[in-house]
Design an enzyme around this catalytic site. Structure first.
Site, PDB file in Angstrom:
ATOM      1  N   HIS A  84      -7.200  -5.706   2.152  1.00  0.00           N
ATOM      2  CA  HIS A  84      -6.060  -5.393   2.879  1.00  0.00           C
ATOM      3  C   HIS A  84      -5.466  -6.211   3.972  1.00  0.00           C
ATOM      4  O   HIS A  84      -6.354  -6.885   4.571  1.00  0.00           O
ATOM      5  CB  HIS A  84      -6.594  -3.897   3.601  1.00  0.00           C
ATOM      6  CG  HIS A  84      -6.918  -2.808   2.926  1.00  0.00           C
ATOM      7  ND1 HIS A  84      -6.192  -1.541   2.824  1.00  0.00           N
ATOM      8  CD2 HIS A  84      -8.049  -2.417   2.380  1.00  0.00           C
ATOM      9  CE1 HIS A  84      -6.943  -0.748   2.174  1.00  0.00           C
ATOM     10  NE2 HIS A  84      -7.978  -1.427   1.756  1.00  0.00           N
ATOM     11  N   HIS A 142     -10.052  -5.012  -3.321  1.00  0.00           N
ATOM     12  CA  HIS A 142      -8.635  -5.510  -2.896  1.00  0.00           C
ATOM     13  C   HIS A 142      -8.983  -5.892  -1.377  1.00  0.00           C
ATOM     14  O   HIS A 142      -9.803  -5.150  -0.728  1.00  0.00           O
ATOM     15  CB  HIS A 142      -7.739  -4.239  -3.074  1.00  0.00           C
ATOM     16  CG  HIS A 142      -8.426  -2.872  -2.611  1.00  0.00           C
ATOM     17  ND1 HIS A 142      -9.415  -2.019  -3.537  1.00  0.00           N
ATOM     18  CD2 HIS A 142      -8.399  -2.107  -1.566  1.00  0.00           C
ATOM     19  CE1 HIS A 142      -9.581  -1.222  -2.882  1.00  0.00           C
ATOM     20  NE2 HIS A 142      -9.158  -1.082  -1.650  1.00  0.00           N
ATOM     21  N   ASN A 199     -13.155  -3.269   1.911  1.00  0.00           N
ATOM     22  CA  ASN A 199     -14.028  -2.208   2.128  1.00  0.00           C
ATOM     23  C   ASN A 199     -14.840  -2.094   0.914  1.00  0.00           C
ATOM     24  O   ASN A 199     -14.544  -2.204  -0.347  1.00  0.00           O
ATOM     25  CB  ASN A 199     -13.395  -0.826   2.268  1.00  0.00           C
ATOM     26  CG  ASN A 199     -12.568  -0.825   3.415  1.00  0.00           C
ATOM     27  OD1 ASN A 199     -12.877  -1.026   4.437  1.00  0.00           O
ATOM     28  ND2 ASN A 199     -11.298   0.103   3.524  1.00  0.00           N
ATOM     29  N   ASP A 211       0.859  -1.118   0.020  1.00  0.00           N
ATOM     30  CA  ASP A 211       0.001  -0.135  -0.135  1.00  0.00           C
ATOM     31  C   ASP A 211       0.798   1.150   0.053  1.00  0.00           C
ATOM     32  O   ASP A 211       1.747   1.351   0.648  1.00  0.00           O
ATOM     33  CB  ASP A 211      -0.942  -0.011   1.192  1.00  0.00           C
ATOM     34  CG  ASP A 211      -2.074   0.975   1.235  1.00  0.00           C
ATOM     35  OD1 ASP A 211      -3.250   0.701   0.941  1.00  0.00           O
ATOM     36  OD2 ASP A 211      -1.806   2.419   1.183  1.00  0.00           O
ATOM     37  N   ILE A 212       0.547   2.215  -0.838  1.00  0.00           N
ATOM     38  CA  ILE A 212       1.198   3.353  -0.875  1.00  0.00           C
ATOM     39  C   ILE A 212       1.268   4.250   0.445  1.00  0.00           C
ATOM     40  O   ILE A 212       2.226   5.125   0.724  1.00  0.00           O
ATOM     41  CB  ILE A 212       0.891   4.242  -2.193  1.00  0.00           C
ATOM     42  CG1 ILE A 212       1.963   5.119  -2.834  1.00  0.00           C
ATOM     43  CG2 ILE A 212      -0.374   5.076  -1.989  1.00  0.00           C
ATOM     44  CD1 ILE A 212       1.647   5.817  -4.259  1.00  0.00           C
ATOM     45  N   VAL A 245     -10.718   3.095  -4.029  1.00  0.00           N
ATOM     46  CA  VAL A 245     -10.423   2.394  -5.432  1.00  0.00           C
ATOM     47  C   VAL A 245     -11.314   1.291  -5.772  1.00  0.00           C
ATOM     48  O   VAL A 245     -11.400   0.491  -5.010  1.00  0.00           O
ATOM     49  CB  VAL A 245      -8.710   1.752  -5.317  1.00  0.00           C
ATOM     50  CG1 VAL A 245      -8.427   1.156  -6.651  1.00  0.00           C
ATOM     51  CG2 VAL A 245      -7.941   3.053  -4.958  1.00  0.00           C
TER      52      VAL A 245
HETATM   53  P1  AMP Z   1      -9.655   1.491   0.038  1.00  0.00           P
HETATM   54  O1  AMP Z   1      -9.972   2.702   0.821  1.00  0.00           O
HETATM   55  O2  AMP Z   1     -10.157   0.144   0.745  1.00  0.00           O
HETATM   56  O3  AMP Z   1     -10.242   1.571  -1.464  1.00  0.00           O
HETATM   57  O4  AMP Z   1      -8.115   1.399  -0.121  1.00  0.00           O
HETATM   58  C1  AMP Z   1      -7.490   1.980  -1.116  1.00  0.00           C
HETATM   59  C2  AMP Z   1      -6.032   1.749  -0.883  1.00  0.00           C
HETATM   60  O5  AMP Z   1      -5.244   1.972  -1.922  1.00  0.00           O
HETATM   61  C3  AMP Z   1      -5.407   2.923   0.163  1.00  0.00           C
HETATM   62  O6  AMP Z   1      -5.004   2.217   1.601  1.00  0.00           O
HETATM   63  C4  AMP Z   1      -4.454   3.572  -0.533  1.00  0.00           C
HETATM   64  O7  AMP Z   1      -3.458   3.964   0.183  1.00  0.00           O
HETATM   65  C5  AMP Z   1      -3.876   2.436  -1.663  1.00  0.00           C
HETATM   66  N1  AMP Z   1      -3.523   3.260  -2.791  1.00  0.00           N
HETATM   67  C6  AMP Z   1      -3.727   4.296  -3.487  1.00  0.00           C
HETATM   68  N2  AMP Z   1      -3.074   4.280  -4.481  1.00  0.00           N
HETATM   69  C7  AMP Z   1      -2.140   3.342  -4.467  1.00  0.00           C
HETATM   70  C8  AMP Z   1      -0.923   3.177  -5.358  1.00  0.00           C
HETATM   71  N3  AMP Z   1      -0.763   3.684  -6.353  1.00  0.00           N
HETATM   72  N4  AMP Z   1      -0.285   2.137  -5.021  1.00  0.00           N
HETATM   73  C9  AMP Z   1      -0.536   1.462  -3.841  1.00  0.00           C
HETATM   74  N5  AMP Z   1      -1.742   1.417  -3.073  1.00  0.00           N
HETATM   75  C10 AMP Z   1      -2.326   2.631  -3.333  1.00  0.00           C
END
Ligand code: AMP
Ligand code: ZN
Length: 116
Positions: free
Chosen positions: A104, A102, A89, A32-33, A98
């Site tokens: 976590h 996914h 989520n 995760d970024i 996103v």
């Molecule tokens: P969610 O809130 O469950 O949709 O989680 C989305 C996750 O994607 C968050 O924890 C972000 O930090 C992560 N995220 C967003 N952009 C990127 C990226 N380019 N590379 C890796 N993780 C990302």
């Protein structure tokens, strides 16, 4: 299967860089970024599925696969005994940002319950 302008489809296709930690023929995982714990890895199906609401009967094995892959990485990183959290989520109230499902994997520190 791909969706234009999906961030995680682009990571899957190598169009956007990510620190990939796992990949097989069904799913992949990357750091995760914006990590919320010492281990914070996202597991995505290679197939684009927007939300858990869009998971179909034929996707059951794919979604289950995310859990076995996450458990494998959690074990490899030494989190099996102390534990870890797996979270997916769905939509606004849960904070999904996103729209490619996914899982976590969050681990390496104690966590509270219920989540905020
Ligand atoms: P969610 O809130 O469950 O949709 O989680 C989305 C996750 O994607 C968050 O924890 C972000 O930090 C992560 N995220 C967003 N952009 C990127 C990226 N380019 N590379 C890796 N993780 C990302
Ligand atoms: Zn996608």
């Amino acid at each position: 299967m791909s969706q234009t302008n999906c961030l995680f489809c682009k990571i899957r296709d190598g169009q956007i860089p990510a620190r990939v930690v796992y990949r097989d023929d069904t799913c992949m995982a990357f750091e995760d970024i914006n990590p919320q714990a010492p281990t914070h890895v996202l597991f995505i199906p290679l197939k684009h599925i927007s939300t858990v609401n869009d998971v179909e009967m034929d996707d059951r094995q794919t979604v289950g696969h995310l859990y076995t892959a996450a458990a494998k990485v959690a074990k490899e990183r030494g989190h099996a005994d102390k534990g870890y959290r797996l979270v997916m989520n769905c939509n606004e109230d849960a904070g999904q940002t996103v729209f490619h499902i996914h899982l976590h994997l969050v681990a390496g520190r104690p966590m509270g319950w219920p989540p905020g």
